[in-house]
Design a protein around this motif. Structure first.
Motif: not given
Length: 183
Positions: A30-31, A33-34, A148, A160-161, A164-165, A168
């Motif tokens: 996940a990290e 991807h971001r 995203q 987006e934040s 992201y949660d 994840r």
């Protein structure tokens, strides 16, 4: 592929170790991807290269975890399939940022096909990973990746934040499903 699992100890310690390892690997995914999405948004070629290498290494690490249960051939095949996911997402991100609708559609179709391939592979390896369930989990992940980059491309960083949660948490759900099926 016909995959026969190795003998897996199902003691609580081993099961929780497997779950913890898979959760850590999927969180790193996940990290990754971001990081790739933001590196592409800011057009930082050095960071794109570093983040891409980290994602591909993470793919290999997940494949190694699969190999520890199902053997080296299965781990290598999973890595190959998961690399297809990573490359598809990269194409989706690049096409979205370039506002290339044909590229977006092509990348999306490749991601859906890749999710079907991964679902087929995992369900053939383990009857506790039903193909439709795995596909739906992977399709949701791909859809979140698409959302995203759309948010990032529009400068909607707070949204987006929040997404992201959710991404994840969803990847932790996938890790849990795989760990539980293996145990």
């Amino acid at each position: 592929y016909i995959i026969q699992p190795k003998t897996v100890a199902t003691t609580t310690g081993k099961a929780s170790d497997l779950r913890a390892a898979l959760v850590a690997l999927f969180i790193k995914h996940a990290e990754g991807h971001r990081l790739v999405a933001y590196a592409m948004y800011y057009n930082d070629s050095r960071l794109i290269q570093i983040a891409s290498q980290e994602l591909l290494q993470n793919s290999k690490d997940i494949g190694d975890a699969i190999a520890s249960i199902y053997g080296r051939d299965a781990g290598d095949r999973f890595t190959q399939l998961f690399n297809g996911h990573i490359l598809g997402v990269a194409k989706l991100y690049k096409s979205t940022l370039a506002n290339n609708s044909t590229g977006i559609n092509d990348a999306w179709n490749a991601l859906v096909s890749n999710a079907q391939d991964i679902a087929n592979f995992l369900s053939s390896a383990n009857p506790y990973l039903p193909k439709d369930t795995v596909f739906n989990l992977l399709a949701t992940h791909a859809s979140q990746a698409r959302q995203q980059i759309m948010l990032i491309s529009q400068g909607k960083f707070a949204e987006e934040s929040q997404l992201y949660d959710q991404m994840r948490a969803h990847l932790i759900l996938i890790a849990d499903a795989v760990a539980e099926a293996i145990v």
